[in-house]
Write an enzyme that holds these catalytic residues in place. Structure first.
Site, PDB file in Angstrom:
ATOM      1  N   ARG A 292       4.302   0.662  -3.818  1.00  0.00           N
ATOM      2  CA  ARG A 292       4.974  -0.629  -3.834  1.00  0.00           C
ATOM      3  C   ARG A 292       6.419  -0.406  -4.289  1.00  0.00           C
ATOM      4  NH1 ARG A 292      -0.202  -1.247  -5.606  1.00  0.00           N
ATOM      5  NH2 ARG A 292      -1.435  -2.694  -4.365  1.00  0.00           N
TER       6      ARG A 292
ATOM      7  N   LYS B 266       0.107  -3.292  -9.692  1.00  0.00           N
ATOM      8  CA  LYS B 266      -0.193  -4.663  -9.288  1.00  0.00           C
ATOM      9  C   LYS B 266      -1.633  -5.045  -9.638  1.00  0.00           C
ATOM     10  CE  LYS B 266      -0.560  -7.613  -5.234  1.00  0.00           C
ATOM     11  NZ  LYS B 266      -0.523  -7.662  -3.775  1.00  0.00           N
TER      12      LYS B 266
ATOM     13  N   HIS C  91       8.576  -2.976   1.434  1.00  0.00           N
ATOM     14  CA  HIS C  91       7.114  -3.054   1.394  1.00  0.00           C
ATOM     15  C   HIS C  91       6.517  -2.711   2.762  1.00  0.00           C
ATOM     16  CE1 HIS C  91       3.529  -4.202  -0.871  1.00  0.00           C
ATOM     17  NE2 HIS C  91       3.055  -4.637   0.280  1.00  0.00           N
TER      18      HIS C  91
ATOM     19  N   ARG D  80       4.690   0.607   3.476  1.00  0.00           N
ATOM     20  CA  ARG D  80       3.255   0.732   3.177  1.00  0.00           C
ATOM     21  C   ARG D  80       2.425   0.361   4.401  1.00  0.00           C
ATOM     22  NH1 ARG D  80       1.273   0.883  -1.901  1.00  0.00           N
ATOM     23  NH2 ARG D  80      -0.262  -0.775  -1.649  1.00  0.00           N
TER      24      ARG D  80
ATOM     25  N   HIS E  19      -5.352   0.384  -3.459  1.00  0.00           N
ATOM     26  CA  HIS E  19      -6.028  -0.877  -3.170  1.00  0.00           C
ATOM     27  C   HIS E  19      -7.403  -0.872  -3.821  1.00  0.00           C
ATOM     28  CE1 HIS E  19      -3.581  -1.712   0.734  1.00  0.00           C
ATOM     29  NE2 HIS E  19      -2.936  -2.068  -0.364  1.00  0.00           N
TER      30      HIS E  19
ATOM     31  N   TYR F 105     -18.957   0.802  -9.392  1.00  0.00           N
ATOM     32  CA  TYR F 105     -19.636   2.081  -9.535  1.00  0.00           C
ATOM     33  C   TYR F 105     -18.862   3.280  -8.987  1.00  0.00           C
ATOM     34  CZ  TYR F 105     -23.693  -0.462 -11.135  1.00  0.00           C
ATOM     35  OH  TYR F 105     -24.536  -1.252 -11.862  1.00  0.00           O
TER      36      TYR F 105
END
Length: 169
Positions: free
Chosen positions: A7, A34, A100, A103, A127, A137
């Protein structure tokens, strides 16, 4: 920005102490991420050889500051959040390119290429997993695959910069 696919704020606020160029890693502190409320550890970015060359060149210019991109007015503060956008507008005035967007470009190209698993690409982009149970998990970092992905991306950008590959028929 293109080489690391982070970012814009993560790169703009980056400090030299976050980088281990011997290992080819950049560790972004959790407080700058973020998705920090969903993360338990800092995000580690794997660096291509091209990114490390660029960082070493940048270090020769800005090592007087703790920041990679210090403000010209006050070197203890980072550049303004619009600086990169302004630079892109001046380089390519006929295109609407935003930091941005790099990305998006990285994600699209990596997914289209088909060599890298979705989980690896998403981990590289920091992400969170949309499946809450799986996110709870699965603590995999995919670091080795992400190293391959980062180097592939660096090589792709280098090829594009050099005019791409010409095929003879």
């Amino acid at each position: 920005q293109m080489l690391v696919a982070t970012r814009p704020s993560e790169l703009r606020l980056a400090e030299w102490v976050e980088f281990d160029l011997d290992k080819g890693l950049w560790t972004i502190p959790l407080e700058r991420m973020k998705s920090r409320k969903h993360m338990t550890e800092p995000h580690v970015v794997t660096l291509s050889l091209q990114a490390m060359v660029a960082l070493k060149e940048l270090y020769s210019l800005t090592s007087y500051s703790k920041l990679l991109f210090p403000s010209l007015i006050n070197s203890s503060k980072p550049i303004c959040d619009m600086t990169l956008s302004k630079a892109l507008r001046s380089i390519w005035p006929n295109y609407r390119i935003v930091p941005h967007g790099f990305r998006h470009f990285f994600s699209t190209m990596a997914n289209e290429h088909g060599q890298f698993r979705h989980d690896v690409i998403e981990a590289a982009l920091a992400h969170k997993d949309s499946n809450a149970i799986r996110a709870t998990y699965n603590r995999a970092t995919y670091i080795n695959e992400r190293r391959e992905l980062a180097q592939w991306w660096g090589d792709e950008l280098e090829a594009i910069r050099g005019g791409g590959q010409v095929l003879t028929f």
